[in-house]
Design an enzyme around this catalytic site. Structure first.
Site, short mmCIF file in Angstrom:
data_model
loop_
_atom_site.label_atom_id
_atom_site.label_comp_id
_atom_site.label_asym_id
_atom_site.label_seq_id
_atom_site.Cartn_x
_atom_site.Cartn_y
_atom_site.Cartn_z
CE LYS A 81 -3.51 -0.68 -0.72
NZ LYS A 81 -3.94 -0.82 -1.70
CB THR A 84 2.31 -2.20 -4.73
OG1 THR A 84 3.41 -2.03 -3.49
CG2 THR A 84 3.20 -3.20 -5.68
CB THR A 85 -1.60 -0.63 -8.15
OG1 THR A 85 -1.42 -2.12 -6.97
CG2 THR A 85 -1.89 -0.79 -9.18
CD1 TRP A 86 1.44 4.99 -11.14
CD2 TRP A 86 1.61 6.35 -9.58
NE1 TRP A 86 1.17 7.27 -11.41
CE2 TRP A 86 1.60 7.31 -10.42
CE3 TRP A 86 1.58 7.15 -7.72
CZ2 TRP A 86 1.90 8.63 -10.33
CZ3 TRP A 86 2.19 7.96 -7.63
CH2 TRP A 86 2.50 9.28 -8.95
CG HIS A 143 4.72 -6.01 -1.21
ND1 HIS A 143 4.75 -5.01 -1.34
CD2 HIS A 143 3.34 -7.07 -1.45
CE1 HIS A 143 3.54 -4.49 -2.21
NE2 HIS A 143 2.89 -5.90 -2.17
NE ARG A 165 0.05 6.55 0.31
CZ ARG A 165 -1.00 5.73 0.37
NH1 ARG A 165 -1.43 4.98 -0.26
NH2 ARG A 165 -2.43 7.04 -0.44
CB SER A 173 -3.95 2.72 1.18
OG SER A 173 -3.79 1.35 0.75
CE LYS A 293 -11.00 9.41 0.12
NZ LYS A 293 -11.54 9.74 1.63
N GLY A 294 -5.67 7.12 -3.76
CA GLY A 294 -4.67 7.52 -4.18
C GLY A 294 -4.26 8.81 -4.24
#
Length: 326
Positions: A81, A84-86, A143, A165, A173, A293-294
Site C-alpha cells: 500500500k 505498488t500498483t501505480w 514486497h 510512502r 490504505s 483515493k490515490g
C-alpha cells in the site's frame, strides 16, 4: 523477444497466500518455531526481523533459494500500500512502450499486478514456472525485505525500484484494503490496525525497517536501487516517469520527449485512468481493492492528532540514525 499479451494471465491477490496450507516438511518445522502474532488474522510469524503471513514464508524461502534473475529483469519493490500498483503500471508501460499502442495496451484488459507478477506469490503457490514463461525483458514485483532476497538478486545487474510512502497514509490504505477481503480474513477495526502497525506487527512489517533496508543499500549501490517517494511522484509524475526510464536503462529519446510521450504515459498510468480500466474490466472485480483515493494526507480523516504524533515519533526514532525522511 516481443512481449505478447497471451503470455500474461490474471494473477490472484497476494492475500491468498494466507490461506495456503503449509504441508512441505522442508519449511514446516522452521515456521512452527517462529514467534507468532495471532491478533492479525489469520496469523503472522516473525522471520529474521520481519512479520509475514505464516503461509507466505515458504514462498519467500523458496524464492530466496531458487529464484535466478535474468540480466535484463527489472524488479519493483515496496511495502504494501505504498504505491505498488501505480509503480507496476508505470514500469511495465515504460519498458514496453515500443510494443503497445495506448489503444491496445494490456492494462486496458489486465490489472498491473497481472502484467507485473509477484515473485514470492508464485513461489508460494508452487507456480514459479509461470515466471519462466514470460519473455524478456521481464518486470517483476515483490514486497520482500532486502535482507530476505536471494544472493542471486543482490549480486545481479538487474535494477530494483523501491517506492515508499508516508506511514500514516499507508496505515489507512492498508486498513481499507484488508476490510475488502470478506471471507479471506476477519476484519480489524482501524484502532486495532493502527496499534498493530505501530508495533510493526503487520505483513512484511515493520514498515520503517523495510524501507530503511532498501534506502541504506541504495546509498552504496545507487545504480542498483532507486528510491521513489509516493508524495514526490504525485507532485511531478512526468519527472518520475523520466527517472524510472533512465534507471531502467531505456531513457526517452529526444523524439519521444518532443512528441509528448512522457506526459502521455504519466496520464495513461494515472490513478484515475487505472481505476477506470479496472472498472471496465469487471464490475465488482476483487482487484478493485487496489484503488481507493490515490492521494496524500488522507490519514487526517482517520487519525486523531495524538495518534498521528505517536506514529510520527515512532518513525522519527526508527529513522534517527539515517538521512532518510518520508
Amino acid at each position: 523477444m516481443e512481449v505478447q499479451e497471451s503470455n500474461l494471465r490474471p494473477c490472484p491477490p497476494l492475500i491468498v497466500v494466507s490461506k495456503i496450507e503449509v504441508t512441505d516438511d522442508k519449511y514446516k518445522e522452521l515456521i512452527d518455531s517462529l514467534p507468532k502474532e495471532e491478533r492479525f488474522p489469520p496469523g503472522l510469524r516473525k522471520y529474521q526481523g520481519f512479520w509475514q503471513f505464516q503461509n507466505a514464508i515458504p514462498g519467500v524461502l523458496a524464492m530466496k533459494e531458487d529464484f535466478k534473475p535474468r540480466r535484463d529483469d527489472v524488479i519493483v519493490s515496496s511495502f504494501p500500500k505504498s504505491g505498488t500498483t501505480w509503480l507496476k503500471a508505470l514500469t511495465f508501460t515504460i519498458m514496453h512502450r515500443d510494443k503497445y499502442t495506448f489503444s491496445s495496451h494490456p492494462l486496458l484488459k489486465l490489472n498491473p499486478h497481472d502484467c507485473v507478477p509477484y515473485i514470492e506469490l508464485h513461489y508460494a503457490l508452487r507456480d514459479e514456472q509461470y515466471l519462466e514463461t514470460l519473455p524478456s525483458p521481464r518486470v517483476l514485483g515483490m514486497h520482500v525485505p532486502y535482507s530476505l532476497l536471494s544472493d542471486s538478486i543482490k549480486t545481479s545487474t538487474c535494477p530494483i525500484i523501491h517506492i515508499c510512502r508516508d506511514p500514516k497514509d499507508v496505515i489507512v490504505s492498508f486498513w481499507h484494503m484488508f476490510k475488502k477481503f470478506d471471507g479471506l480474513m476477519e476484519p480489524l477495526s482501524f484502532k486495532q490496525t493502527y496499534e498493530l502497525f505501530c508495533e510493526g506487527r503487520v505483513p512484511t512489517g515493520p514498515v520503517c525497517d523495510h524501507v530503511l533496508e532498501y534506502y541504506t543499500k541504495s546509498l552504496s549501490s545507487p545504480k542498483k536501487i532507486l528510491i521513489l517517494k509516493y508524495e514526490e511522484m504525485l507532485k511531478d509524475p512526468t519527472n518520475g516517469v523520466v527517472r524510472i526510464a533512465n534507471f531502467m536503462g531505456c531513457p526517452f529519446s529526444e523524439e519521444e520527449i518532443k512528441s509528448g510521450l512522457v506526459e502521455k504515459i504519466a496520464e495513461f498510468c494515472s490513478f484515475n485512468e487505472l481505476k477506470n480500466f479496472d472498472t471496465k474490466q469487471s464490475e465488482g472485480n476483487i482487484k478493485s481493492y487496489y484503488y481507493r483515493k490515490g492521494i496524500a494526507g488522507d490519514w487526517q480523516n482517520y487519525m486523531t492528532p495524538e495518534m498521528a504524533n505517536k506514529l510520527d515519533e515512532i518513525t522519527k526514532e526508527k529513522l534517527c540514525d539515517s538521512s532518510f525522511t518520508f
